[in-house]
Design a protein around this motif. Sequence first.
Motif, PDB file in Angstrom:
ATOM      1  N   PRO A 136     -12.005   5.430  -0.578  1.00  0.00           N
ATOM      2  CA  PRO A 136     -11.634   5.793   0.797  1.00  0.00           C
ATOM      3  C   PRO A 136     -10.352   5.067   1.206  1.00  0.00           C
ATOM      4  N   LEU A 137      -9.452   5.806   1.827  1.00  0.00           N
ATOM      5  CA  LEU A 137      -8.217   5.207   2.342  1.00  0.00           C
ATOM      6  C   LEU A 137      -8.296   5.231   3.868  1.00  0.00           C
ATOM      7  N   ILE A 138      -8.387   4.051   4.464  1.00  0.00           N
ATOM      8  CA  ILE A 138      -8.398   3.943   5.926  1.00  0.00           C
ATOM      9  C   ILE A 138      -6.967   3.658   6.360  1.00  0.00           C
ATOM     10  N   LEU A 139      -6.346   4.660   6.951  1.00  0.00           N
ATOM     11  CA  LEU A 139      -4.941   4.566   7.352  1.00  0.00           C
ATOM     12  C   LEU A 139      -4.883   4.315   8.855  1.00  0.00           C
ATOM     13  N   GLN A 140      -4.409   3.145   9.246  1.00  0.00           N
ATOM     14  CA  GLN A 140      -4.273   2.791  10.656  1.00  0.00           C
ATOM     15  C   GLN A 140      -2.819   2.950  11.054  1.00  0.00           C
ATOM     16  N   LEU A 141      -2.557   3.889  11.961  1.00  0.00           N
ATOM     17  CA  LEU A 141      -1.209   4.082  12.490  1.00  0.00           C
ATOM     18  C   LEU A 141      -1.063   3.211  13.728  1.00  0.00           C
ATOM     19  N   ILE A 142      -0.010   2.416  13.756  1.00  0.00           N
ATOM     20  CA  ILE A 142       0.197   1.470  14.864  1.00  0.00           C
ATOM     21  C   ILE A 142       1.601   1.671  15.396  1.00  0.00           C
ATOM     22  N   ASN A 143       1.709   1.906  16.687  1.00  0.00           N
ATOM     23  CA  ASN A 143       3.020   2.098  17.313  1.00  0.00           C
ATOM     24  C   ASN A 143       3.782   0.786  17.336  1.00  0.00           C
ATOM     25  N   SER A 144       4.997   0.823  16.777  1.00  0.00           N
ATOM     26  CA  SER A 144       5.808  -0.388  16.644  1.00  0.00           C
ATOM     27  C   SER A 144       7.275   0.010  16.626  1.00  0.00           C
ATOM     28  N   PRO A 145       8.189  -0.862  17.071  1.00  0.00           N
ATOM     29  CA  PRO A 145       9.627  -0.514  17.062  1.00  0.00           C
ATOM     30  C   PRO A 145      10.173  -0.290  15.651  1.00  0.00           C
ATOM     31  N   THR A 146       9.623  -0.965  14.650  1.00  0.00           N
ATOM     32  CA  THR A 146      10.111  -0.834  13.274  1.00  0.00           C
ATOM     33  C   THR A 146       9.102  -0.085  12.431  1.00  0.00           C
ATOM     34  N   GLU A 147       9.592   0.506  11.309  1.00  0.00           N
ATOM     35  CA  GLU A 147       8.734   1.328  10.469  1.00  0.00           C
ATOM     36  C   GLU A 147       8.525   0.639   9.124  1.00  0.00           C
ATOM     37  N   TYR A 148       7.254   0.333   8.804  1.00  0.00           N
ATOM     38  CA  TYR A 148       6.902  -0.254   7.520  1.00  0.00           C
ATOM     39  C   TYR A 148       5.398  -0.131   7.318  1.00  0.00           C
ATOM     40  N   GLY A 149       4.963  -0.374   6.080  1.00  0.00           N
ATOM     41  CA  GLY A 149       3.546  -0.342   5.770  1.00  0.00           C
ATOM     42  C   GLY A 149       3.050  -1.704   5.324  1.00  0.00           C
ATOM     43  N   GLU A 150       1.747  -1.927   5.479  1.00  0.00           N
ATOM     44  CA  GLU A 150       1.169  -3.228   5.130  1.00  0.00           C
ATOM     45  C   GLU A 150      -0.269  -2.987   4.665  1.00  0.00           C
ATOM     46  N   PHE A 151      -0.592  -3.522   3.483  1.00  0.00           N
ATOM     47  CA  PHE A 151      -1.949  -3.398   2.945  1.00  0.00           C
ATOM     48  C   PHE A 151      -2.749  -4.653   3.271  1.00  0.00           C
ATOM     49  N   LEU A 152      -4.061  -4.443   3.485  1.00  0.00           N
ATOM     50  CA  LEU A 152      -4.930  -5.585   3.774  1.00  0.00           C
ATOM     51  C   LEU A 152      -5.037  -6.503   2.562  1.00  0.00           C
ATOM     52  N   HIS A 153      -4.953  -5.920   1.351  1.00  0.00           N
ATOM     53  CA  HIS A 153      -5.060  -6.754   0.149  1.00  0.00           C
ATOM     54  C   HIS A 153      -3.723  -7.389  -0.234  1.00  0.00           C
ATOM     55  N   CYS A 154      -2.663  -7.059   0.496  1.00  0.00           N
ATOM     56  CA  CYS A 154      -1.334  -7.681   0.256  1.00  0.00           C
ATOM     57  C   CYS A 154      -0.813  -8.209   1.578  1.00  0.00           C
ATOM     58  N   LYS A 155      -1.551  -9.128   2.184  1.00  0.00           N
ATOM     59  CA  LYS A 155      -1.176  -9.641   3.500  1.00  0.00           C
ATOM     60  C   LYS A 155       0.192 -10.305   3.443  1.00  0.00           C
ATOM     61  N   GLY A 156       0.993  -9.994   4.448  1.00  0.00           N
ATOM     62  CA  GLY A 156       2.313 -10.611   4.538  1.00  0.00           C
ATOM     63  C   GLY A 156       3.398  -9.814   3.844  1.00  0.00           C
ATOM     64  N   LYS A 157       3.053  -8.886   2.956  1.00  0.00           N
ATOM     65  CA  LYS A 157       4.051  -8.094   2.241  1.00  0.00           C
ATOM     66  C   LYS A 157       4.269  -6.785   2.991  1.00  0.00           C
ATOM     67  N   LYS A 158       5.544  -6.500   3.318  1.00  0.00           N
ATOM     68  CA  LYS A 158       5.879  -5.293   4.061  1.00  0.00           C
ATOM     69  C   LYS A 158       6.504  -4.275   3.119  1.00  0.00           C
ATOM     70  N   PHE A 159       5.974  -3.040   3.180  1.00  0.00           N
ATOM     71  CA  PHE A 159       6.492  -1.950   2.351  1.00  0.00           C
ATOM     72  C   PHE A 159       7.310  -1.032   3.254  1.00  0.00           C
ATOM     73  N   THR A 160       8.589  -0.946   2.996  1.00  0.00           N
ATOM     74  CA  THR A 160       9.465  -0.082   3.805  1.00  0.00           C
ATOM     75  C   THR A 160       9.715   1.260   3.132  1.00  0.00           C
ATOM     76  N   ASP A 161       9.387   1.390   1.860  1.00  0.00           N
ATOM     77  CA  ASP A 161       9.578   2.630   1.116  1.00  0.00           C
ATOM     78  C   ASP A 161       8.220   3.317   0.947  1.00  0.00           C
ATOM     79  N   PHE A 162       8.103   4.566   1.398  1.00  0.00           N
ATOM     80  CA  PHE A 162       6.821   5.261   1.322  1.00  0.00           C
ATOM     81  C   PHE A 162       6.452   5.596  -0.122  1.00  0.00           C
ATOM     82  N   ASP A 163       7.435   5.759  -0.995  1.00  0.00           N
ATOM     83  CA  ASP A 163       7.117   5.969  -2.409  1.00  0.00           C
ATOM     84  C   ASP A 163       6.453   4.723  -2.993  1.00  0.00           C
ATOM     85  N   GLU A 164       6.917   3.566  -2.555  1.00  0.00           N
ATOM     86  CA  GLU A 164       6.314   2.328  -3.020  1.00  0.00           C
ATOM     87  C   GLU A 164       4.875   2.193  -2.490  1.00  0.00           C
ATOM     88  N   ILE A 165       4.643   2.688  -1.268  1.00  0.00           N
ATOM     89  CA  ILE A 165       3.281   2.680  -0.714  1.00  0.00           C
ATOM     90  C   ILE A 165       2.364   3.542  -1.581  1.00  0.00           C
TER      91      ILE A 165
END
Length: 833
Positions: free
Chosen positions: A69-98
């Motif tokens: 299961p993929l739980i995708l939480q969309l959060i309104n923010s001024p900047t665009e990036y992704g963050e995994f719970l198992h990779c805390k602190g690491k920001k993914f700015t490329d959706f291909d990398e996500i």
Amino acid sequence: MAGNPGLEQLIPIVNKLQDAFTQLGVHMQLDLPQIAVVGGQSAGKSSVLENFVGRDFLPRGSGIVTRRPLILQLINSPTEYGEFLHCKGKKFTDFDEIRREIEAETDRVTGSNKGISNIPINLRVYSPNVLNLSLIDLPGMTKVPIGDQPLDIEHQIRSMILQFIKRDNSLILAVTPANTDLANSDALKLAKEVDPQGVRTIGVITKLDLMDEGTDARDILENKLLPLRRGYIGVVNRSQKDIDGRKDIKAALSAERKFFLSHQSYRHMADRLGTPYLQRVLNQQLTNHIRDTLPGLRDKLQKQMLALEKDVEQYKHFRPDDPSIKTKAMLQMIQQLQSDFERTIEGSGSAQINTMELSGGAKINRLFHERFPFELVKMEFDEKELRREIAFAIRNIHGIRVGLFTPDMAFEAIVKKQISRLKEPCLKCVDLVVVELSNVVRICTDKMARYPRLREETERIITSYIRQREQLCKEQLIMFVDCELAYMNTNHEDFIGFANAQQTSENSNKSGRKLGNQVIRKGWMCIHNLGIMKGGSRDYWFVLTSENISWFKDEEEREKKYMLPLDGLKLKDIEQGFMSRRHMFALFNPEGRNVYKDYKQLELSCETQDEVDSWKASFLRAGVYPEKSTEQANGDEGGGEGTSSMDPMLERQVETIRNLVDSYMKIVTKTTRDLVPKTIMFLIINNAKDFINGELLAHLYASGDQASMMEESQEEALKREEMLRMYHACKEALRIIGDVSMATVSTPVPPPVKNDWLATDNPRLSPPSPGGPRRPVPTQAVTTGGPTSRVPPPMPQTNRPAPAIPSRPGPGAPPGRPVQGAALPPPLIPSYV
């Protein structure tokens, strides 16, 4: 990449609400619905979810791709990036990398050989183009395990899906490919289980472009065949070739639009098909949810605003340095204090009535009429001790001579000793009343907390005055007791006299003190050793009279359980039971006889100590006295002689004096119970009221500088500023809610449809598949698919059979109704079972 225009229009609305509520400090819980996609393997679930977000980021391919299961939480923010719970602190700015990280994390837990796991992957996507939503991509339902999948793969995936879609706050997208049999759709059956009314289920038909030539899904998309309450929406997703060729979502949407406009069967409803329409439907659901939430938020704000308005009114034109305002405030507070003190004592009602415990006048009334009589009765004499003292007094008065007459000096000596013991309960009553008055003053000055020095000075002045009156009242009560000691009025009309005392029977020491068989007290108590078994407990309604105590099943006193005579019984305290908060005491016979049946004592309890004390006072009035802490020594020289060993003449004299003392002490105790409350009321309570109403203000003016006394506390200044800020923020939030209500339109929930074809507990024959050739449908249908939806009137009841619904080529049957004469084919036994 193409986004979701409708979603982007909702974002500023929600942001405005969020900003207003954040400024106000009110918790705003919109709790937008979570959107879950349910369907079989390779049905296009991930593509549907991806199209809703408008971003390309989920793994794609054939077979089972989504294995966790993929739980995708969309959060309104001024900047665009992704963050995994198992990779805390690491920001993914490329959706291909996500996408690659999702694939790697899936393989890390499940392996690379098609294994599955119910451990979800938590991905947060921060973007200015999204709302705060939860999207759930679930593994596709399958029946046959492959690779490393467990044998119960179907049960595991089903349980996993139900865990997410059973929430009332989730929208279910039941995805079914157009080239499969819709009536066998596991997605629709699961949705029916958790959403029987169909309020939150939307059917999505994918792969319309892959249907066999000459077939279409028009009847399904028009909601005529196998209808759903919210109908079906057809979409055309990108093929694997398109994905591999990096065809973006914008081009895919154009191709989808072209497909629907050019297809003969879908051209007339192209505006109600496709990914943009699915986006609009889901966005409208979000809008409906926001609008449904606004009335509750508006009510919450209006209640808060009404609560603030009264206090804000006095702050609107408030100037802290204006002396006239301070003087007015002091006068108003003193007047309020006078009114509150009067109401609390007299019980004429106030805005803040204590519903938890007795206070003020009610507490003082209880002290006068329950606690004080209890203290008086509690200090009453022990019968054997009293007779012993009378015998010694008579002998000592006679001295060496043998007395022929009963000496009245013995009566006077014994009575004075008993009267002198009245001082202690009288003074104790004064102390208790003063303590309660001090509590009343403290509570009434709470409204002066804005000016701490004024409150402190007011409490000091009133308390000092009450202490002065307390001393005067105690002196008065001591003088009253001294007056009783100064003269024995044996001509009192209630005094029995010497002649009547001699004629009293031997048991007059008990019956003379009884009040007849009148009721003394009624109330609930719990019996602890008379339940179904020893050690059990049960509540009963008790009625105490001067001769016995009875208990009943309830207050109506219809079913009497038992009546216990009080003769010879005594009271004693017993320890509380383990883990029990009830206060206990017991009735017992000091001679060791059974009190009731085989029990040596009757164990009773009440919820509070005050109730126990009140019952003890009532038992004392009935002649049931507490157990003495120390027993009298039998070896005393005069012990036996003063009681059972007395000669007949001395015994008659003791009995006579005993009856005279009893009669006279009744008169004194009755007078004391009447005069002590009156004295306290006159000298303390009424004087305190007069002082507060007439002299308090003068004492405050004389005590010092009014300007310093009326200095506002720092906390109060902050409170005033915060209250004004909250008031204006509340008005602004209500204005924004009004704007949002005007700027958004809600759509009603479609009417229910007959969807019993989804019933899982009554299997029926399979309805036709979209893959069959299209034929005209003879029955009028229910349409709920778009803006032109309407519900036809129900068909009249007739005896004619329902017309058949077309199916695949060859003989078939509509759902649940086999064709007469057609033999059912034998069941096929799969080779893998």
